[in-house]
Design an enzyme around this catalytic site. Structure first.
Site, PDB file in Angstrom:
ATOM      1  CD1 TRP A  67      -2.211  -2.125   1.940  1.00  9.48           C
ATOM      2  CD2 TRP A  67      -2.911  -1.362  -0.040  1.00  9.48           C
ATOM      3  NE1 TRP A  67      -3.197  -2.967   1.483  1.00  9.48           N
ATOM      4  CE2 TRP A  67      -3.645  -2.530   0.284  1.00  9.48           C
ATOM      5  CE3 TRP A  67      -3.178  -0.709  -1.250  1.00  9.48           C
ATOM      6  CZ2 TRP A  67      -4.631  -3.054  -0.559  1.00  9.48           C
ATOM      7  CZ3 TRP A  67      -4.174  -1.235  -2.093  1.00  9.48           C
ATOM      8  CH2 TRP A  67      -4.874  -2.386  -1.738  1.00  9.48           C
ATOM      9  CG  ASP A 100      -3.261   3.977   4.164  1.00  6.13           C
ATOM     10  OD1 ASP A 100      -4.316   3.811   4.816  1.00  6.13           O
ATOM     11  OD2 ASP A 100      -2.970   3.310   3.153  1.00  6.13           O
ATOM     12  CE  LYS A 124      -8.624  -3.376   3.986  1.00  2.00           C
ATOM     13  NZ  LYS A 124      -7.725  -2.345   3.502  1.00  2.00           N
TER      14      LYS A 124
HETATM   15  C1  LIG Z   1      -7.105  -1.932   2.106  1.00  2.16           C
HETATM   16  C2  LIG Z   1      -6.078  -0.895   2.169  1.00  2.16           C
HETATM   17  C3  LIG Z   1      -5.950   0.087   1.170  1.00  2.16           C
HETATM   18  C4  LIG Z   1      -6.817   0.122  -0.083  1.00  2.16           C
HETATM   19  O1  LIG Z   1      -8.102   0.427   0.236  1.00  2.16           O
HETATM   20  P1  LIG Z   1      -9.221   0.594  -0.894  1.00  2.16           P
HETATM   21  O2  LIG Z   1     -10.390   0.995  -0.080  1.00  2.16           O
HETATM   22  O3  LIG Z   1      -9.391  -0.746  -1.550  1.00  2.16           O
HETATM   23  O4  LIG Z   1      -8.789   1.632  -1.828  1.00  2.16           O
HETATM   24  C5  LIG Z   1      -4.986   1.071   1.340  1.00  2.16           C
HETATM   25  N1  LIG Z   1      -4.187   1.081   2.412  1.00  2.16           N
HETATM   26  C6  LIG Z   1      -4.281   0.149   3.387  1.00  2.16           C
HETATM   27  C7  LIG Z   1      -3.372   0.221   4.561  1.00  2.16           C
HETATM   28  C8  LIG Z   1      -5.229  -0.862   3.300  1.00  2.16           C
HETATM   29  O5  LIG Z   1      -5.313  -1.791   4.256  1.00  2.16           O
END
Ligand SMILES: *Cc1c(COP(=O)(O)O)cnc(C)c1O
Length: 356
Positions: free
Chosen positions: A101, A168, A192
């Site tokens: 990511w 993030d 998540k």
């Molecule tokens: C799942 C995830 C993403 C991507 O998320 P999307 O909603 O599919 O764009 C980005 N960063 C992290 C840390 C993630 O766990």
């Protein structure tokens, strides 16, 4: 059959959140209307946004310097929206690359300015967090991924830097107590640890905005969303409502201190089992192990398929490792009960005794 949901995302939500969300689809707050069929500018929905924003600020202990937004798209949209708002073409931003990511975030940022790697853990296949950072002093911000969902690593102490910190937090948001005020910008896709897919939580310190020359399309401009109170256009109404229900649940359970205590208990139970059983092994640096996503392997690769089959038979969902990594991944988000970790630990013990 009793199911244990270890999905990495979208992932488990509290049962009561699911029940309340289901009820709101039929009859939202005794309005006689579904949450899916009320206007987003009605006082009904405005009160949903207001309460959700207030709960985010309360849980994060933030004051008026930060603004809370609920925006369209997943975290991937933020990979682009962050640099579009914060980084001019000739400016530099530093990024930590500790997983897929983070790598994707750098790639997107390089479309907008000079995105440099402050550190990378690629040398060891992202099995640790590289904490020796080289941050160019002129950097507009430093970007980290607080929890590497795919690789199973997590920052347990954040970098200490004068450069504004952007994070993030998609896969560990609201799982522990953090000095959130130290962050200039936090984003997280909701699916998540805080709700349904389709909405991003963005928490931004207002003083970092408005400093670049690039014209920004309105829908991508954080300032426009702040002015419009996340109602610039039709927001993802149902996803925001589900996030509100989850935020209420977190508060009711005792807030982030309780989420943190539970996470530590669940992760300790699982990791101590991995370490104790001869059939299993973990490649992740111990000090960087994620409390949210445990990634591990069968010591004998031939045991992987039989173990995953056994999990399936016993109602354990979502334990197959990421497609490019393989092995096993057990996600332990806030809503996962300790009981589910006990269940998989028992299964692992039984499997190891028979197959080691
Ligand atoms: C799942 C995830 C993403 C991507 O998320 P999307 O909603 O599919 O764009 C980005 N960063 C992290 C840390 C993630 O766990």
């Amino acid at each position: 059959m009793k199911r244990h949901n270890f999905n990495s995302g979208p992932s488990i939500l509290p049962q009561e959140v699911l029940e309340q969300a289901a009820k709101a689809i039929i009859n939202f707050n005794d309005t006689g209307l579904s949450i899916l069929e009320i206007g987003h500018r009605t006082e009904w929905f405005v009160s949903v946004i207001e309460e959700a924003k207030a709960l985010v600020k309360e849980l994060m202990q933030l004051g008026n310097e930060h603004e809370v937004l609920f925006l369209h798209g997943g975290a991937t949209t933020q990979f682009m929206q962050v640099p579009m708002n914060l980084l001019d073409t000739n400016e530099t931003a530093a990024y930590c690359d500790n997983g897929i990511w983070g790598s994707k975030a750098i790639k997107e940022a390089s479309l907008f300015g000079n995105a440099v790697e402050a550190a990378s853990s690629k040398d060891k296949n992202h099995t640790y967090i590289n904490k020796s950072l080289h941050i160019p002093p002129e950097s507009k911000y430093l970007h980290i991924t607080t929890n590497n969902t795919v690789e199973g690593t997590q920052w347990h102490h954040y970098p200490n830097t004068n450069v504004p910190l952007v994070a993030d937090m998609s896969s560990d948001i609201f799982s522990k107590q953090i000095d959130f005020k130290n962050f200039a910008l936090i984003y997280a896709g909701a699916q998540k640890n805080m709700g349904a897919a389709g909405v991003n939580l963005v928490v931004v310190r207002k003083d970092i905005l408005g400093k670049i020359k690039r014209p920004i399309p309105a829908i991508m401009d954080y300032r426009k969303h702040i002015e419009a109170n996340s109602l610039l256009n039709t927001p993802p109404v149902f996803a925001i409502y589900t996030a509100l229900l989850t935020l209420r649940w977190i508060k009711k359970e005792g807030g982030l201190a309780v989420m943190e205590k539970r996470s530590i208990e669940k992760a300790n139970l699982l990791y101590s089992t991995i370490d104790a059983l001869p059939a299993f092994t973990s490649h992740i640096a111990k000090e960087d192990r994620s409390l949210m996503n445990a990634v591990f392997f069968l010591r004998n690769p031939a045991n992987e398929t039989p173990f995953l089959e056994l999990c399936k038979k016993e109602g354990m969902v979502g334990v197959k490792g990421y497609r490019t990594i393989g092995g096993v991944r057990v996600s332990m988000y806030n809503a996962l009960p300790l009981e589910s970790v006990h269940a998989i630990v028992d299964l692992m013990t039984e499997f190891s005794n028979k197959n080691a």
